[in-house]
Design a protein around this motif. Sequence first.
Motif, PDB file in Angstrom:
ATOM      1  N   SER A  29      40.281  -8.849 -33.368  1.00 27.22           N
ATOM      2  CA  SER A  29      41.631  -8.315 -33.173  1.00 27.22           C
ATOM      3  C   SER A  29      42.566  -9.401 -32.674  1.00 27.22           C
ATOM      4  O   SER A  29      42.133 -10.446 -32.189  1.00 27.22           O
ATOM      5  N   GLY A  48      44.022  -5.394 -35.889  1.00 23.89           N
ATOM      6  CA  GLY A  48      42.695  -5.022 -35.419  1.00 23.89           C
ATOM      7  C   GLY A  48      42.738  -3.746 -34.612  1.00 23.89           C
ATOM      8  O   GLY A  48      43.329  -2.761 -35.035  1.00 23.89           O
ATOM      9  N   TYR A  83      42.622  -2.346 -38.702  1.00 16.87           N
ATOM     10  CA  TYR A  83      41.957  -3.484 -39.327  1.00 16.87           C
ATOM     11  C   TYR A  83      42.439  -3.641 -40.761  1.00 16.87           C
ATOM     12  O   TYR A  83      42.618  -2.651 -41.483  1.00 16.87           O
ATOM     13  N   ARG A 161      31.408  -5.949 -37.435  1.00 17.41           N
ATOM     14  CA  ARG A 161      32.410  -6.647 -36.620  1.00 17.41           C
ATOM     15  C   ARG A 161      31.817  -7.140 -35.314  1.00 17.41           C
ATOM     16  O   ARG A 161      32.269  -8.119 -34.744  1.00 17.41           O
TER      17      ARG A 161
END
Length: 197
Positions: A29, A48, A83, A161
Amino acid sequence: EYNTIRTPLGGEYSLTLADGTRVWLNAMSELRYPVAFGGDLREVELKGEAYFEVTKDERKPFVVKTDEFDVRVLGTSFNVSVYSNDSLLRTTLCSGHVRLNDRENPGKEVDLLPGKQVVFHRESRKMEVCHVDTDVFIAWRDGAFQFDNNTVEEVFTILQRWYNVRVVYAHPGARGELFTGKLPRFDDMRIIIDLIE
């Protein structure tokens, strides 16, 4: 003068802005924010996912700007997930009141009350409001993953992620299987996979 904070795969970060607002950034992010808030608005830019606890100031609304929409608040707590590779973008309100404005369609806006979530469809730009268990969407802040009827593909998108891995499906049909449960974070993703199985 602006600062920019970026979190890597598997990373997270928390900070307090100049006005006292607290922000938690999830993995992969980016938050861009001013050193000090001037003018009539307190504006930050997000890519993000982040959770915000906004300090109330009726004279200066707080605005989270994303590529697709803006979230405008006075004093509240909420989660925004935007995202770039997700087709569905979500804003989940825990307390207070927020208003979402579509950046491409001025005047198209949705008000949100606690316990509600706006799902923004990136392609159609449709905004749907639904009732949710907010704990599911903010569990990451407390070091856990929580899922509620998520597809296996959605689960592994989130896990990728955090663990910097690429998931390959031996059986493509498994992508649509549903999973519900809460998982603590582990250093080894193999433990998570065993728990899901």
